[in-house]
Design an enzyme around this catalytic site. Structure first.
Site, PDB file in Angstrom:
ATOM      1  N   GLY A 200       0.805  -1.212   0.000  1.00 39.65           N
ATOM      2  CA  GLY A 200       0.000   0.000   0.000  1.00 39.65           C
ATOM      3  C   GLY A 200       0.838   1.262   0.000  1.00 39.65           C
ATOM      4  N   CYS A 201       0.447   2.213   0.844  1.00 44.77           N
ATOM      5  CA  CYS A 201       1.131   3.507   0.900  1.00 44.77           C
ATOM      6  C   CYS A 201       2.567   3.393   1.392  1.00 44.77           C
ATOM      7  CB  CYS A 201       0.356   4.462   1.796  1.00 44.77           C
ATOM      8  SG  CYS A 201      -1.304   4.857   1.199  1.00 44.77           S
ATOM      9  N   ALA A 202       2.881   2.335   2.149  1.00 41.32           N
ATOM     10  CA  ALA A 202       4.250   2.153   2.648  1.00 41.32           C
ATOM     11  C   ALA A 202       5.217   1.765   1.549  1.00 41.32           C
ATOM     12  CB  ALA A 202       4.266   1.097   3.746  1.00 41.32           C
TER      13      ALA A 202
END
Length: 360
Positions: A137-139
Site C-alpha cells: 500500500g502507501c508504505a
C-alpha cells in the site's frame, strides 16, 4: 554511497475539487445516517484538489473489475514511460545504466508486472532485475527506496529505478457506505512517480541506513477485501492514532545511527492525512513546518499512496534542496501497520557542476 536522485512526478488531467467532492457526497448519500460526520471528515483532510485518470462522471460508474483492471493497465502503459524518462534525465543516466526496476502499486494488477513491459518497450537491458511490490500500500514508496538502497549496497556500481503508479480512483466502490470508505472517496488521488537511486554519483539524498517496523496486531486496520467487484478498501478508525507507537520506531532508527530524529534538517513523510502529520510533529517534537512538503502534496494531490514520498521529495528539490551534508529522514506508512524508514544526507552539486561528496 547510494544516492536517491530527483523524482519525476505526473498527475492526470482530470481534476476534482474539495467543493465538488462534498457536493457529490451530499447528492449520492443524502439519506446516509452518518453523512454529516463523513462530510466533516472529508473537509478536515485539507485536500483541495485531486487528479483522476477519468472524468468524475466515469469514475463514479462501476463497469466491473475486469474493465477497471484493463483501464489500469492501459493508463499505466500510457503514462509511466514519460515519467521514467524524466527521472532518468534528472539522474543523468540511460536505460542501459539501470540494473534493477522496482515497481510499486496497489491499485491494479498485472502479470507479468509492468517491469517486463518497460524493459521491452523502453529498451532496458534484458538482464535488468525486476522487483514488483504490490501489497504494501502507501508504505511501498518507502519500501522501494529501501530495497533500492539495499541493492546498491550489495552492488555498489549498480543503479536502481523506482516506479510508483497509483490510480486510486479505480478502486472506488459505489456500494461501500462505511465511514472509512466515504472518507477515502475524498482523500485519495491518482499519480505516477519515478526516481533513480545511483550507486555512485548523483545529486540528492545519500542513503545511509534503513529500517522497517510493524505495529503488532494491527494488520486489519488498513486492508483490501478482494471481491468479484475488485478491491474494497477497509480503514479502521484507529489508524490516525498510529503515530504514537511509530514515532519511537523512527527515534530508535535515528538513534542507532547516532542521530536525534527530532533534530534533523529535512523530513520526507507519507501524507496519509493531516492527523498523521500533526501527531508525528507532536510525538517527534518537530515544528509542523518540517512536514511542509508532505502537506503540500496532500493539499494539491490528495493521498496518492506509494507515490507520496517521491512527490514530497520532488518538492524539496523544487525548493532548492538542502544544504550540503544536511541530515534527513524519509518514511512511508501503510498496511500492517508498517513503517518503512530511511536516513540520509543531502549531496549537492557545486557551481561548477562537480559533485560535492557528503561527509559521513
Amino acid at each position: 554511497m547510494a544516492t536517491l536522485c530527483r523524482p519525476a512526478v505526473s498527475v492526470p488531467e482530470h481534476v476534482i475539487t474539495m467543493e465538488e467532492t462534498l457536493a457529490l457526497a451530499r447528492s449520492h448519500h443524502a439519506d446516509h445516517p452518518q453523512l454529516p460526520l463523513a462530510l466533516r471528515l472529508i473537509e478536515n483532510t485539507g485536500v483541495r484538489t485531486r487528479h483522476l485518470v477519468q472524468p468524475i462522471e466515469e469514475t463514479l460508474k462501476h463497469p466491473g473489475f475486469e474493465d477497471r483492471n484493463a483501464l489500469y493497465q492501459a493508463e499505466a502503459k500510457a503514462r509511466v514511460p514519460a515519467v521514467v524518462r524524466r527521472a532518468l534525465d534528472d539522474a543523468q543516466l540511460r536505460t542501459a545504466d539501470i540494473d534493477v526496476i522496482i515497481y510499486v502499486s496497489c491499485t491494479g494488477f498485472m502479470m507479468p508486472s509492468l517491469t517486463a513491459w518497460l524493459i521491452n518497450e523502453m529498451e532496458f537491458s534484458s538482464d535488468t532485475r525486476q522487483i514488483p511490490i504490490a501489497q504494501l500500500g502507501c508504505a511501498a514508496g518507502g519500501a522501494a527506496v529501501n530495497r533500492a538502497h539495499d541493492f546498491c549496497t550489495a552492488y555498489p556500481d549498480a543503479n536502481a529505478l523506482i516506479v510508483a503508479c497509483e490510480f486510486c480512483s479505480l478502486c472506488y466502490q459505489p456500494t461501500d457506505l462505511g465511514i472509512g470508505s466515504l472518507l477515502s472517496n475524498g482523500l485519495f488521488g491518482d499519480g505516477v512517480a519515478a526516481a533513480v537511486v545511483r550507486g555512485r554519483g548523483g545529486t540528492g539524498i545519500t542513503l545511509e541506513r534503513n529500517g522497517s517496523y510493524l505495529i503488532p496486531k494491527t494488520e486489519d486496520w488498513i486492508a483490501y477485501d478482494v471481491r468479484a467487484t475488485g478491491f474494497h478498501f477497509l480503514l479502521d478508525k484507529r489508524v490516525p492514532t498510529t503515530m504514537e507507537p511509530l514515532a519511537p520506531a523512527l527515534q530508535e532508527l535515528a538513534g542507532l545511527h547516532g542521530w536525534n530524529a527530532s533534530e534533523l534538517d529535512f523530513y520526507i513523510i507519507h501524507a496519509g492525512g493531516p492527523r498523521i502529520l500533526d501527531d508525528l510533529s507532536k510525538f517527534l517534537q518537530v515544528p509542523p513546518n518540517a512536514f511542509r512538503f508532505s502537506r503540500a502534496t496532500l493539499t494539491e494531490y490528495g493521498n496518492i499512496a506509494s507515490a507520496v514520498v517521491l512527490d514530497a521529495l520532488r518538492r524539496l528539490f523544487d525548493e532548492g534542496g538542502a544544504h550540503d551534508t544536511a541530515r534527513g529522514m524519509l518514511a512511508g506508512f501503510g498496511p500492517g501497520i508498517t513503517a518503512e524508514m530511511s536516513l540520509g544526507r543531502w549531496r549537492a552539486a557545486d557551481d561548477r557542476g562537480a559533485l560535492v561528496e557528503a561527509a559521513v
